[in-house]
Design a protein around this motif. Structure first.
Motif, PDB file in Angstrom:
ATOM      1  N   LEU A 269       0.832  -1.199   0.000  1.00  0.00           N
ATOM      2  CA  LEU A 269       0.000   0.000   0.000  1.00  0.00           C
ATOM      3  C   LEU A 269       0.868   1.251   0.000  1.00  0.00           C
ATOM      4  CD1 LEU A 269      -2.833   1.260   0.262  1.00  0.00           C
ATOM      5  CD2 LEU A 269      -2.601   1.040   2.733  1.00  0.00           C
ATOM      6  N   ALA A 270       1.922   1.232   0.812  1.00  0.00           N
ATOM      7  CA  ALA A 270       2.834   2.380   0.864  1.00  0.00           C
ATOM      8  C   ALA A 270       3.473   2.635  -0.500  1.00  0.00           C
ATOM      9  CB  ALA A 270       3.913   2.140   1.923  1.00  0.00           C
ATOM     10  N   GLY A 271       3.830   1.556  -1.207  1.00  0.00           N
ATOM     11  CA  GLY A 271       4.419   1.712  -2.537  1.00  0.00           C
ATOM     12  C   GLY A 271       3.476   2.379  -3.516  1.00  0.00           C
ATOM     13  N   LEU A 272       2.199   2.030  -3.469  1.00  0.00           N
ATOM     14  CA  LEU A 272       1.219   2.655  -4.357  1.00  0.00           C
ATOM     15  C   LEU A 272       0.996   4.119  -3.992  1.00  0.00           C
ATOM     16  CD1 LEU A 272      -1.391  -0.256  -4.558  1.00  0.00           C
ATOM     17  CD2 LEU A 272       0.183   0.486  -6.364  1.00  0.00           C
ATOM     18  N   LEU A 273       0.969   4.419  -2.699  1.00  0.00           N
ATOM     19  CA  LEU A 273       0.761   5.804  -2.267  1.00  0.00           C
ATOM     20  C   LEU A 273       1.920   6.691  -2.685  1.00  0.00           C
ATOM     21  CD1 LEU A 273      -0.728   5.303   1.325  1.00  0.00           C
ATOM     22  CD2 LEU A 273      -1.945   5.739  -0.807  1.00  0.00           C
ATOM     23  N   ARG A 274       3.130   6.149  -2.657  1.00  0.00           N
ATOM     24  CA  ARG A 274       4.299   6.945  -3.076  1.00  0.00           C
ATOM     25  C   ARG A 274       4.193   7.337  -4.545  1.00  0.00           C
ATOM     26  NH1 ARG A 274       7.169   3.522   0.541  1.00  0.00           N
ATOM     27  NH2 ARG A 274       7.646   2.037  -1.119  1.00  0.00           N
ATOM     28  N   HIS A 275       3.430   6.593  -5.314  1.00  0.00           N
ATOM     29  CA  HIS A 275       3.226   6.911  -6.727  1.00  0.00           C
ATOM     30  C   HIS A 275       1.950   7.730  -6.944  1.00  0.00           C
ATOM     31  CE1 HIS A 275       6.370   3.932  -7.409  1.00  0.00           C
ATOM     32  NE2 HIS A 275       6.446   4.345  -8.649  1.00  0.00           N
ATOM     33  N   GLY A 276       1.366   8.225  -5.840  1.00  0.00           N
ATOM     34  CA  GLY A 276       0.210   9.090  -5.950  1.00  0.00           C
ATOM     35  C   GLY A 276      -1.104   8.378  -6.188  1.00  0.00           C
ATOM     36  N   GLU A 277      -1.146   7.051  -6.024  1.00  0.00           N
ATOM     37  CA  GLU A 277      -2.361   6.293  -6.289  1.00  0.00           C
ATOM     38  C   GLU A 277      -3.332   6.359  -5.110  1.00  0.00           C
ATOM     39  OE1 GLU A 277      -3.173   4.920  -9.037  1.00  0.00           O
ATOM     40  OE2 GLU A 277      -1.287   4.736 -10.153  1.00  0.00           O
ATOM     41  N   LYS A 278      -4.613   6.180  -5.413  1.00  0.00           N
ATOM     42  CA  LYS A 278      -5.628   5.928  -4.395  1.00  0.00           C
ATOM     43  C   LYS A 278      -5.863   4.424  -4.324  1.00  0.00           C
ATOM     44  CE  LYS A 278      -8.412  10.101  -5.284  1.00  0.00           C
ATOM     45  NZ  LYS A 278      -9.790  10.563  -5.613  1.00  0.00           N
ATOM     46  N   VAL A 279      -6.169   3.930  -3.124  1.00  0.00           N
ATOM     47  CA  VAL A 279      -6.430   2.501  -2.946  1.00  0.00           C
ATOM     48  C   VAL A 279      -7.722   2.329  -2.143  1.00  0.00           C
ATOM     49  CG1 VAL A 279      -5.585   0.303  -2.079  1.00  0.00           C
ATOM     50  CG2 VAL A 279      -3.963   1.983  -2.977  1.00  0.00           C
ATOM     51  N   ALA A 280      -8.709   1.652  -2.746  1.00  0.00           N
ATOM     52  CA  ALA A 280      -9.972   1.354  -2.068  1.00  0.00           C
ATOM     53  C   ALA A 280      -9.864  -0.025  -1.429  1.00  0.00           C
ATOM     54  CB  ALA A 280     -11.132   1.398  -3.049  1.00  0.00           C
ATOM     55  N   ILE A 281     -10.023  -0.106  -0.113  1.00  0.00           N
ATOM     56  CA  ILE A 281      -9.908  -1.359   0.622  1.00  0.00           C
ATOM     57  C   ILE A 281     -11.289  -2.010   0.689  1.00  0.00           C
ATOM     58  CG2 ILE A 281      -9.125  -2.470   2.732  1.00  0.00           C
ATOM     59  CD1 ILE A 281      -6.926  -0.891   1.360  1.00  0.00           C
ATOM     60  N   CYS A 282     -11.459  -3.131  -0.010  1.00  0.00           N
ATOM     61  CA  CYS A 282     -12.738  -3.843  -0.050  1.00  0.00           C
ATOM     62  C   CYS A 282     -12.599  -5.109   0.805  1.00  0.00           C
ATOM     63  CB  CYS A 282     -13.105  -4.205  -1.488  1.00  0.00           C
ATOM     64  SG  CYS A 282     -14.767  -4.881  -1.681  1.00  0.00           S
ATOM     65  N   GLU A 283     -13.248  -5.111   1.973  1.00  0.00           N
ATOM     66  CA  GLU A 283     -13.071  -6.191   2.942  1.00  0.00           C
ATOM     67  C   GLU A 283     -14.236  -7.171   2.934  1.00  0.00           C
ATOM     68  OE1 GLU A 283     -10.593  -6.978   4.624  1.00  0.00           O
ATOM     69  OE2 GLU A 283      -9.351  -5.221   5.087  1.00  0.00           O
ATOM     70  N   GLN A 284     -13.957  -8.392   3.412  1.00  0.00           N
ATOM     71  CA  GLN A 284     -15.006  -9.369   3.676  1.00  0.00           C
ATOM     72  C   GLN A 284     -15.747  -8.935   4.935  1.00  0.00           C
ATOM     73  OE1 GLN A 284     -12.637 -13.313   1.929  1.00  0.00           O
ATOM     74  NE2 GLN A 284     -13.157 -13.176   4.077  1.00  0.00           N
ATOM     75  N   MET A 285     -17.076  -8.862   4.847  1.00  0.00           N
ATOM     76  CA  MET A 285     -17.865  -8.378   5.975  1.00  0.00           C
ATOM     77  C   MET A 285     -18.382  -9.507   6.855  1.00  0.00           C
ATOM     78  SD  MET A 285     -17.305  -5.355   5.252  1.00  0.00           S
ATOM     79  CE  MET A 285     -18.192  -4.584   6.596  1.00  0.00           C
ATOM     80  N   ALA A 286     -17.995 -10.740   6.573  1.00  0.00           N
ATOM     81  CA  ALA A 286     -18.387 -11.887   7.393  1.00  0.00           C
ATOM     82  C   ALA A 286     -17.352 -12.987   7.200  1.00  0.00           C
ATOM     83  CB  ALA A 286     -19.781 -12.388   7.009  1.00  0.00           C
TER      84      ALA A 286
END
Length: 606
Positions: A68-85
């Motif tokens: 995640l840190a690597g993507l942020l350093r390149h200015g990207e947004k990251v949407a975290i889609c989690e399992q809800m159960a």
């Protein structure tokens, strides 16, 4: 795949981290982009309606923070889609939802943040409003500036990870690209009712910012952006400030004076590198902020100098304080992670240990002999040490809490009676069964009665054929075997259920209890934040005193005159990093009534 496409439709400009078991998977263009940035394998999964293979790339869930840190350093947004159960309890497809969107300026992951520097999301409006949100510490500040050198200097000082420019402000965009080449830049429209801040801030905070319309609009822009990206972190401090309260340092001054980075972009060799011997992350951030925004008010400058001199003059107190400070974690950022439900048991353990050390620090400083400089420690008078929070955490947690709440082992013995019973049952199951076996032998008179266990049938009472006539009526036949019968009783069935599910129940109980504990601590985040600021100020003063004593620095006499007199002065970074044969001190005097101009020459001057 429908779940992924729905999440992608909600956040089309973000890379979707889609949770599948122990991995975050990415698909389609997200996978291609992430694989190139992170240098990970690009594979495929299934085909699209046209028969083309669907690109896929994945990263392990437990190591996601680094990717995640690597993507942020390149200015990207990251949407975290989690399992809800849990997959074991879900019927059909496990439900999944985007729980948050991480951007360079909206980040709470410790591995993606520099612990010793602030991480700003800055918004700028066409009418001069500037607002800076530090999500990880829960602070917001705003001001109004004229477009020009002062505006550029303020943005350079903030050094934001991400900048939001009001849509249509071409000139602002051009300036940002020029002076902030490493910041992620986005053009964003002002929200409706841009000056309504009560939705995010307290009435008092909103009223203060609303007194300056451009500042209020900039604050609304940055807060609305955070809300849309599910970054609903509480704002502990929201202030309106004037750039004139600090010495304005433009881009050229910050760069050429090498305050926080050298001309090569390295921290080593800068003034900050020389001075930063702070013991806490909070103190490090405070020191950096001081270097980039020097005070202009004489009284405030003198109070800071008093605090440094107090520690400079009392080496014993300084050493004891710095030893305690070294035991204190980043409670400023941990309090925010707790408030938004991201803190793990180990984080709460750090808060507990830090509060204990903060109390010891307070006792040590309060026990010092009095001096004329005691006013500099006024922040210690009546400081809220959050003793109730400390008491709760000390009573609840084990000495070394785990990093993952699902592992269990979070709470100390005696904190939850039901948990103690389950733990006892899990560890003493053999003794409990032997006790039941002895009681049943005595009750039935069958000396050969045995309680046994198989994976297929679970626990049962085995009776040989010769003793079947002595079997009580409450015994329920479970299976016939060659040399006897197997039975079950109500008590054994209940005991079996408790034993076989004790670990599972204890983990579920601890997980639920931990969520309640985290919520309770998160509600105290504003108090923890205020304590963190006091600790940061003490750390900064003690550090500057330590460096001054180590390097032979003296306290300057500050007044309102325009005279500058430096006797046997030494350039700190040149002396430390460049003067191999020793630094030759220089005396400089500039006075409007006498020497008003000085020309410096040297072998590299022309």
């Amino acid at each position: 795949m429908r779940q992924f496409l729905r999440a992608k439709g909600q956040h089309p400009d973000a890379i979707v981290f889609f949770r599948l078991g122990d991995f975050y998977e990415m698909f389609y263009e997200d996978a291609v982009r992430a694989a190139g940035i992170l240098d990970i394998a690009l594979t495929s999964r299934g085909t699209d309606p046209d028969g083309n293979k669907i690109p896929m790339a994945g990263v392990p869930h437990h190591a996601a923070a680094g990717y995640l840190a690597g993507l942020l350093r390149h200015g990207e947004k990251v949407a975290i889609c989690e399992q809800m159960a849990e997959s074991s309890s879900a019927r059909g497809v496990v439900p999944r939802e985007v729980v948050r969107v991480v951007t360079p300026g909206l980040c709470l992951e410790p591995d993606a943040l520099d612990a010793r520097a602030e991480n700003f999301l800055v918004a700028a409006t066409q009418d001069g409003g500037v607002a800076a949100l530090e999500l990880s510490t829960g602070t917001l500040r705003a001001c109004v500036l004229e477009l020009g050198p002062q505006w550029v200097g303020e943005l350079v000082r903030l050094d934001p990870a991400e900048v939001l420019v009001e849509s249509g402000a071409r000139e602002l965009e051009a300036l940002c690209k020029q002076c902030l080449p490493k910041s992620a830049l986005r053009s964003v429209g002002l929200p409706p009712d841009a000056q309504r801040l009560n939705e995010w801030l307290s009435a008092e905070q909103a009223a203060e910012l609303s007194s300056k319309a451009p500042a209020a609009r900039a604050a609304s822009l940055v807060l609305d952006y955070a809300k849309k990206h599910k970054a609903d972190s509480p704002i502990h401090a929201a202030t309106l400030y004037a750039a004139g309260d600090r010495l304005v340092l433009d881009d050229a001054a910050v760069r050429n004076l090498e305050l926080v980075r050298t001309l090569d972009g390295e921290r080593r060799g800068s003034l900050l590198h020389l001075l930063d011997d702070t013991k806490t992350a909070m103190g490090a951030r405070a020191l950096r902020a001081r270097l980039l925004a020097p005070l202009t008010d004489l009284e405030r400058i003198r109070r800071r100098h008093d605090a440094v001199e107090l520690f400079f003059a009392d080496a014993r107190s300084r050493d004891q304080a710095r030893a305690r400070l070294a035991e204190i974690g980043d409670i400023e950022r941990l309090s925010v992670r707790t408030a938004v439900g991201l803190a793990n048991p180990r984080d709460l353990g750090v808060i507990r240990n830090s509060l204990a050390s903060a109390a010891a620090l307070h006792r040590g400083l309060s026990a010092r002999p009095g001096s004329a400089l005691d006013d500099s420690m006024a922040s210690l008078e009546g400081v809220d040490l959050c003793t109730d929070v400390l008491d709760l955490l000390q009573a609840a947690l084990v000495d070394e809490p785990p990093a993952i709440e699902r592992q269990g082992g979070i709470f100390a013995d005696g904190h939850l009676a039901e948990l103690d019973e389950l733990r006892t049952l899990s560890t003493t199951a053999k003794d409990i069964l032997l006790d039941l076996e002895r009681r049943e032998r005595k009750r039935t008179g069958i000396g050969s009665l045995k309680i046994k266990f198989t994976r297929v049938f679970g626990y049962y009472i085995e009776i040989t054929k010769s003793k079947l006539d002595a079997v009580p009526d409450d015994y329920v036949r479970k299976q016939t075997i060659a040399n006897g019968e197997r039975f079950i009783t109500t008590e054994l069935a209940e005991l079996q259920d408790r034993i076989l599910h004790a670990d599972e129940r204890s983990r579920a109980l601890e997980s639920a209890a931990f969520a309640d504990l985290r919520k309770a601590i998160g509600e105290q985040a504003p108090r923890l934040h205020r304590l963190a600021r006091v600790i940061a100020a003490i750390d900064t003063s003690a550090t500057l005193a330590e460096v001054a004593q180590r390097r032979g620095y003296v306290r300057p006499d500050i007044d309102s005159s325009r005279t500058l007199f430096l006797e046997d002065s030494r350039h700190p970074t040149v002396e430390c990093f460049a003067a191999k044969d020793g630094f030759v001190p220089n005396t400089i005097e500039l006075d409007p009534e006498a020497t008003r101009f000085m020309l410096l020459t040297g072998p590299n001057m022309s």
